[in-house]
Scaffold this active site. Sequence first.
Site, PDB file in Angstrom:
ATOM      1  N   GLY A  28     -16.736 -13.570 -44.081  1.00 44.61           N
ATOM      2  CA  GLY A  28     -15.503 -13.754 -43.310  1.00 44.61           C
ATOM      3  C   GLY A  28     -15.785 -14.222 -41.891  1.00 44.61           C
ATOM      4  O   GLY A  28     -15.101 -15.104 -41.367  1.00 44.61           O
ATOM      5  N   GLU A  72      -9.378 -10.838 -45.498  1.00 41.68           N
ATOM      6  CA  GLU A  72      -9.320  -9.469 -46.044  1.00 41.68           C
ATOM      7  C   GLU A  72     -10.751  -9.084 -46.367  1.00 41.68           C
ATOM      8  O   GLU A  72     -11.325  -9.584 -47.341  1.00 41.68           O
ATOM      9  CB  GLU A  72      -8.471  -9.422 -47.318  1.00 41.68           C
ATOM     10  N   CYS A  79     -12.481  -2.650 -52.512  1.00 41.57           N
ATOM     11  CA  CYS A  79     -12.480  -2.656 -51.040  1.00 41.57           C
ATOM     12  C   CYS A  79     -11.892  -1.352 -50.529  1.00 41.57           C
ATOM     13  O   CYS A  79     -12.191  -0.923 -49.421  1.00 41.57           O
ATOM     14  CB  CYS A  79     -11.710  -3.851 -50.511  1.00 41.57           C
ATOM     15  N   GLY A  92     -13.250 -11.132 -49.124  1.00 43.45           N
ATOM     16  CA  GLY A  92     -14.653 -10.988 -49.483  1.00 43.45           C
ATOM     17  C   GLY A  92     -15.406 -10.196 -48.443  1.00 43.45           C
ATOM     18  O   GLY A  92     -14.818  -9.398 -47.694  1.00 43.45           O
ATOM     19  N   LYS A  95     -10.913 -21.629 -54.838  1.00 47.05           N
ATOM     20  CA  LYS A  95     -12.307 -21.440 -55.243  1.00 47.05           C
ATOM     21  C   LYS A  95     -12.547 -19.961 -55.548  1.00 47.05           C
ATOM     22  O   LYS A  95     -12.578 -19.120 -54.653  1.00 47.05           O
ATOM     23  CB  LYS A  95     -13.281 -21.888 -54.152  1.00 47.05           C
ATOM     24  N   GLU A 151     -20.859  -0.569 -45.888  1.00 46.48           N
ATOM     25  CA  GLU A 151     -20.229  -0.730 -47.197  1.00 46.48           C
ATOM     26  C   GLU A 151     -21.312  -0.979 -48.243  1.00 46.48           C
ATOM     27  O   GLU A 151     -22.061  -1.953 -48.147  1.00 46.48           O
ATOM     28  CB  GLU A 151     -19.250  -1.908 -47.176  1.00 46.48           C
TER      29      GLU A 151
HETATM   30  P1  NDP Z   1     -18.428 -12.605 -50.865  1.00 49.62           P
HETATM   31  O1  NDP Z   1     -18.053 -12.699 -49.430  1.00 49.62           O
HETATM   32  O2  NDP Z   1     -19.858 -12.689 -51.216  1.00 49.62           O
HETATM   33  O3  NDP Z   1     -17.709 -13.763 -51.713  1.00 49.62           O
HETATM   34  C1  NDP Z   1     -16.316 -13.941 -51.705  1.00 49.62           C
HETATM   35  C2  NDP Z   1     -15.998 -15.391 -51.987  1.00 49.62           C
HETATM   36  O4  NDP Z   1     -16.485 -16.205 -50.921  1.00 49.62           O
HETATM   37  C3  NDP Z   1     -16.649 -15.942 -53.252  1.00 49.62           C
HETATM   38  O5  NDP Z   1     -15.779 -16.860 -53.867  1.00 49.62           O
HETATM   39  C4  NDP Z   1     -17.874 -16.641 -52.703  1.00 49.62           C
HETATM   40  O6  NDP Z   1     -18.370 -17.654 -53.548  1.00 49.62           O
HETATM   41  C5  NDP Z   1     -17.310 -17.230 -51.432  1.00 49.62           C
HETATM   42  N1  NDP Z   1     -18.326 -17.564 -50.429  1.00 49.62           N
HETATM   43  C6  NDP Z   1     -19.548 -17.029 -50.273  1.00 49.62           C
HETATM   44  N2  NDP Z   1     -20.172 -17.604 -49.217  1.00 49.62           N
HETATM   45  C7  NDP Z   1     -19.312 -18.508 -48.709  1.00 49.62           C
HETATM   46  C8  NDP Z   1     -19.372 -19.417 -47.624  1.00 49.62           C
HETATM   47  N3  NDP Z   1     -20.442 -19.515 -46.831  1.00 49.62           N
HETATM   48  N4  NDP Z   1     -18.305 -20.203 -47.383  1.00 49.62           N
HETATM   49  C9  NDP Z   1     -17.203 -20.117 -48.145  1.00 49.62           C
HETATM   50  N5  NDP Z   1     -17.086 -19.290 -49.204  1.00 49.62           N
HETATM   51  C10 NDP Z   1     -18.125 -18.477 -49.469  1.00 49.62           C
HETATM   52  O7  NDP Z   1     -17.766 -11.267 -51.399  1.00 49.62           O
HETATM   53  P2  NDP Z   1     -17.859 -10.644 -52.860  1.00 49.62           P
HETATM   54  O8  NDP Z   1     -17.385 -11.638 -53.852  1.00 49.62           O
HETATM   55  O9  NDP Z   1     -19.183 -10.020 -53.070  1.00 49.62           O
HETATM   56  O10 NDP Z   1     -16.749  -9.492 -52.784  1.00 49.62           O
HETATM   57  C11 NDP Z   1     -16.995  -8.209 -52.316  1.00 49.62           C
HETATM   58  C12 NDP Z   1     -16.467  -8.027 -50.912  1.00 49.62           C
HETATM   59  O11 NDP Z   1     -15.075  -8.311 -50.893  1.00 49.62           O
HETATM   60  C13 NDP Z   1     -16.597  -6.615 -50.402  1.00 49.62           C
HETATM   61  O12 NDP Z   1     -17.043  -6.620 -49.066  1.00 49.62           O
HETATM   62  C14 NDP Z   1     -15.176  -6.079 -50.490  1.00 49.62           C
HETATM   63  O13 NDP Z   1     -14.894  -5.024 -49.612  1.00 49.62           O
HETATM   64  C15 NDP Z   1     -14.388  -7.301 -50.162  1.00 49.62           C
HETATM   65  N6  NDP Z   1     -13.015  -7.171 -50.636  1.00 49.62           N
HETATM   66  C16 NDP Z   1     -12.015  -6.994 -49.710  1.00 49.62           C
HETATM   67  C17 NDP Z   1     -10.699  -6.800 -50.116  1.00 49.62           C
HETATM   68  C18 NDP Z   1      -9.595  -6.649 -49.117  1.00 49.62           C
HETATM   69  O14 NDP Z   1      -8.458  -6.892 -49.493  1.00 49.62           O
HETATM   70  N7  NDP Z   1      -9.855  -6.247 -47.889  1.00 49.62           N
HETATM   71  C19 NDP Z   1     -10.359  -6.737 -51.548  1.00 49.62           C
HETATM   72  C20 NDP Z   1     -11.489  -6.946 -52.425  1.00 49.62           C
HETATM   73  C21 NDP Z   1     -12.753  -7.147 -51.979  1.00 49.62           C
HETATM   74  P3  NDP Z   1     -19.593 -17.349 -54.563  1.00 49.62           P
HETATM   75  O15 NDP Z   1     -19.120 -16.302 -55.488  1.00 49.62           O
HETATM   76  O16 NDP Z   1     -19.812 -18.662 -55.194  1.00 49.62           O
HETATM   77  O17 NDP Z   1     -20.740 -16.897 -53.695  1.00 49.62           O
END
Ligand code: NDP
Length: 489
Positions: free
Chosen positions: A233, A248, A282, A228, A175, A379
Amino acid sequence: MSTPYKLYIDGKWINSESGETFPSLNPANPKDIVGRFQLGNEDDVNKAVDAAERAFKKWSETPAPKRGQILFRAAQMFRERKEELARLLTREMGKVITEARGDVQEAIDMTEYMAGEGRRMFGYTTPSELRDKFCMTIRMPIGICGLITPWNFPIAIPSWKIMPALICGDTVVFKPSSDTPLCAIKLVEILEKAGLPKGVLNLVTGPGEAAGMTIVRHEKVRAISFTGHRDTGKTILKEAGLKKVGLELGGKNGIIVMDDADLNLALDGLIWGGYGTTGQRCTAASRVIVHEKIKEKFEKMLVNRIKKLKLGNGLNPKTDVGPLINKAAQDKSKSYVDIGLEEGGKLLIGGKVPRMNGFFFEPTLFTDCSIDMRISQEEIFGPIVSLIPVKDFDEAIEAMNSVEYGLSSSIYTKDMRKAFLAIQRIEAGITYINSSTIGAEVHLPFGGVKHTGIGTREAGILGIDEFSEVKTVYVDYSGKLQKAQIDIK
Ligand code: NDP
């Protein structure tokens, strides 16, 4: 209106059971609709999991080097389509084109690396404490893996998860972020064309709660790999139940600039780390921890350089900084400027939404920040950097470690003793010496400590730990019952 893109389940491109779709917009020009996508729901996820379950036996029994051949073909296709994919990525996510090419290159590198892993996937042998007994470990697939990814590396991050899962013999329900579904579709199309059997990789686009959470809670899914936001998380960890979970999460990464540093080098590093990808990495450097002796000089150098950064559409080769991903991200950056000012931070440059079409935000620098301010702790995921002055090395390390996150870090110094002490003392998964906080290479482990994750690492040789189980094997060829710990004479 163009035909909506479809879900990919059991080797077929199909509509969602919801019958609904959602748009993906170009953040540099929100009137440009990149496409419409299926609003996947619980029923679609259930179908995808069933398909992954059916495909598992055959795929997991396919020799890993054969699985690798499919990945090698996919890597070749990625390479042939690199420019097209990079341009699409810029249109859907806003990244400047040079960085978009880097994103695709990372996917190529990861695909090749994991293809090669098909001929390694090492276990180990070790002596037994008993005679005529052989001990070894082997890698086993986990089963169905649920992969949930963000938008900021919309081709690279999915490939960091999909490729190791596939090479380990797992089947996948994927997803992607709802901000970048087209990049995900292109990646899946390539793997399909490379010869992946039906059901091995299934794609469900749709909202985090409906599609993502159904994957997380699904009884048949054995592992979740999520990248994310920290709060998402945390929810996932709570809801996943007895599954293997890899997280992550976010970062609040810092660069230390000591008084003996090569300031021009540090300047390049901070501009790249703080404002590259509009601060939406990130590993972005959102804090610069500067020795007070060089603070004023470095501030001037930074402001002069930031002034010259050109905002614009990432497809324009003259653009340095693209837009933020969406309106919510733009509002978030604006709100953190207000917070920073209220907290007493001194705004040196930027801080505003420019008069431009698209979700742009001015590259922003605050100075005289203390470690406890929210702009030094939280962040923001935008082009906002907090400068924190310190009086010596010990204070710099304390400032670096003062945040809840622990992903990337960097120190600029010519003193090798300080560099090694920093490697030892900084609480982070990654430390760079005389280089910025960004720029991971796929054959090295990637991940963080503290609130950045729960100890898993992606990429490199450790990258397959998340997607495989280790089985311990004892072969007793003594022909009699031998009891470990008891028959040891
Ligand atoms: P989000 O947590 O908002 O979303 C990440 C993914 O999770 C999306 O596919 C989202 O779907 C999905 N999602 C959202 N809510 C839920 C839920 N309740 N249950 C299951 N899945 C869910 O993060 P962002 O996309 O905004 O990404 C930015 C974040 O990612 C930052 O905090 C960044 O630091 C982190 N990141 C970390 C990395 C690492 O390796 N440590 C690398 C890159 C980014 P939808 O889009 O449909 O809401």
